[in-house]
Write a protein that holds these residues in place. Structure first.
Motif, PDB file in Angstrom:
ATOM      1  N   TRP A  17      32.589  16.061  26.675  1.00  0.00           N
ATOM      2  CA  TRP A  17      32.579  14.908  25.778  1.00  0.00           C
ATOM      3  C   TRP A  17      33.939  14.227  25.740  1.00  0.00           C
ATOM      4  O   TRP A  17      34.030  12.996  25.678  1.00  0.00           O
ATOM      5  N   TYR A  18      35.021  15.013  25.783  1.00  0.00           N
ATOM      6  CA  TYR A  18      36.351  14.398  25.848  1.00  0.00           C
ATOM      7  C   TYR A  18      36.472  13.543  27.107  1.00  0.00           C
ATOM      8  O   TYR A  18      36.984  12.433  27.069  1.00  0.00           O
TER       9      TYR A  18
ATOM     10  N   ASN B 258      43.455  15.277  24.336  1.00  0.00           N
ATOM     11  CA  ASN B 258      42.732  16.553  24.175  1.00  0.00           C
ATOM     12  C   ASN B 258      42.288  17.119  25.523  1.00  0.00           C
ATOM     13  O   ASN B 258      42.386  18.329  25.757  1.00  0.00           O
ATOM     14  N   LEU B 259      41.816  16.244  26.415  1.00  0.00           N
ATOM     15  CA  LEU B 259      41.398  16.703  27.735  1.00  0.00           C
ATOM     16  C   LEU B 259      42.599  17.259  28.502  1.00  0.00           C
ATOM     17  O   LEU B 259      42.495  18.297  29.170  1.00  0.00           O
TER      18      LEU B 259
ATOM     19  N   ALA C 200      34.786  10.165  26.850  1.00  0.00           N
ATOM     20  CA  ALA C 200      35.566   9.201  26.067  1.00  0.00           C
ATOM     21  C   ALA C 200      36.876   8.855  26.780  1.00  0.00           C
ATOM     22  O   ALA C 200      37.338   7.710  26.721  1.00  0.00           O
ATOM     23  N   ALA C 201      37.477   9.839  27.458  1.00  0.00           N
ATOM     24  CA  ALA C 201      38.766   9.629  28.129  1.00  0.00           C
ATOM     25  C   ALA C 201      38.652   8.587  29.242  1.00  0.00           C
ATOM     26  O   ALA C 201      39.547   7.749  29.402  1.00  0.00           O
TER      27      ALA C 201
ATOM     28  N   ASP D  81      39.946   6.252  25.728  1.00  0.00           N
ATOM     29  CA  ASP D  81      40.272   6.728  24.392  1.00  0.00           C
ATOM     30  C   ASP D  81      41.474   7.673  24.500  1.00  0.00           C
ATOM     31  O   ASP D  81      41.395   8.729  25.128  1.00  0.00           O
TER      32      ASP D  81
ATOM     33  N   GLN E 123      31.496  10.426  21.085  1.00  0.00           N
ATOM     34  CA  GLN E 123      31.862  11.383  22.140  1.00  0.00           C
ATOM     35  C   GLN E 123      33.074  12.210  21.715  1.00  0.00           C
ATOM     36  O   GLN E 123      33.094  13.435  21.869  1.00  0.00           O
ATOM     37  N   VAL E 124      34.078  11.540  21.157  1.00  0.00           N
ATOM     38  CA  VAL E 124      35.275  12.243  20.691  1.00  0.00           C
ATOM     39  C   VAL E 124      34.907  13.239  19.589  1.00  0.00           C
ATOM     40  O   VAL E 124      35.332  14.399  19.613  1.00  0.00           O
TER      41      VAL E 124
ATOM     42  N   ALA F  86      41.108  11.323  23.199  1.00  0.00           N
ATOM     43  CA  ALA F  86      40.298  12.134  24.116  1.00  0.00           C
ATOM     44  C   ALA F  86      41.105  12.478  25.364  1.00  0.00           C
ATOM     45  O   ALA F  86      41.017  13.602  25.878  1.00  0.00           O
ATOM     46  N   GLN F  87      41.907  11.529  25.856  1.00  0.00           N
ATOM     47  CA  GLN F  87      42.751  11.798  27.025  1.00  0.00           C
ATOM     48  C   GLN F  87      43.743  12.917  26.706  1.00  0.00           C
ATOM     49  O   GLN F  87      43.928  13.842  27.502  1.00  0.00           O
TER      50      GLN F  87
ATOM     51  N   GLY G 187      33.241  16.217  20.942  1.00  0.00           N
ATOM     52  CA  GLY G 187      34.250  17.030  21.615  1.00  0.00           C
ATOM     53  C   GLY G 187      35.006  17.895  20.622  1.00  0.00           C
ATOM     54  O   GLY G 187      35.184  19.099  20.829  1.00  0.00           O
TER      55      GLY G 187
END
Length: 181
Positions: free
Chosen positions: A62-63, A77-78, A66-67, A71, A39-40, A74-75, A43
Motif C-alpha cells: 500500500w505504501y 515509509n517505503l 501511494a509512493a 505521496d 492507500q497510506v 508513503a515514499q 499501509g
C-alpha cells in the motif's frame, strides 16, 4: 442542509472510534480505486497492526501504491521498509532512492534520514558534504514545522560530522530565537 461526509472521512470517523475493521473496509475500497490517502492509511494500519494483523508485506504494497503517486509520507515509509528489510527484501539503494524522492518534496523526516544515510554511506556513496546539506535542510524544515527539538537533533548530527560548521551555528541561533518567541 448538512453536507454528507465523504467515504474517506467516514473511514477516519470509524478509525477514531476504534471501529478498525470498518475503517479498513472503507479505505480498502477507496485504495483499490487509487485514492492515495486511503492507500497510506492502509499501509500504516498493516505496518503497525492497528485493527488488522500486522503484515509488513501488505503495508509495503500500500505504501508503494501511494509512493508511486508521489505521496511523500508513503515514499518515506517505503524507504524505511527497504532499509530494514521489513515486508520487502532489504535493499539499501532502494531505501535511499525512496528517501530522496520524499526529501526532495521537503519532507523533514526523509531529509534527516537521507542525511544520516550519506553520513554513514548507507545505500549511497558516503559523502559528508551531502550529509550536512540534507541535515541542514531537515533542520530548516523542522523549524518551519515548529519542531525545534528535532531541528536541534539535526544540528547535533551536523556538529558530529563537522564541529563548529557554520550551518550548524546558524541553525543553533535560529532554534534559540524560535524557542524564545
Amino acid at each position: 442542509p448538512v453536507a454528507k461526509p465523504d467515504q474517506f472521512s467516514l473511514g477516519w470517523q470509524a478509525y477514531d472510534e476504534g471501529r478498525f475493521a470498518e475503517a479498513c473496509r472503507i479505505w480498502r475500497m477507496l485504495a483499490e480505486k487509487g485514492m492515495v490517502g486511503a492507500q497510506v492509511n492502509l499501509g500504516v494500519m498493516y505496518d503497525s497492526g492497528t485493527g488488522v494483523s500486522e503484515d509488513p508485506a501488505a503495508a509495503a504494497k500500500w505504501y508503494r501504491s501511494a509512493a508511486i503517486q508521489s505521496d511523500r509520507g508513503a515514499q518515506y515509509n517505503l524507504g524505511l521498509m527497504y532499509e530494514a528489510g521489513r515486508g520487502v527484501p532489504q535493499d539499501l539503494k532502494q531505501a535511499a532512492a525512496w528517501q530522496l524522492k520524499a526529501a526532495e518534496q521537503g519532507f523533514a523526516e526523509a531529509q534527516y534520514t537521507l542525511g544520516r544515510m550519506y553520513a554513514a554511506g548507507t545505500g549511497v556513496v558516503q559523502n559528508r558534504d551531502r550529509a550536512i546539506d540534507w541535515l541542514h535542510k531537515s533542520a530548516r524544515s523542522y523549524l518551519e514545522e515548529g519542531i525545534g527539538q528535532k531541528a536541534l537533533t539535526a544540528v547535533e548530527a551536523i556538529n558530529r560530522l563537522s564541529p563548529d560548521h557554520p550551518l550548524g551555528e546558524e541553525l543553533r541561533a535560529q532554534i534559540h530565537l524560535s524557542d524564545a518567541s
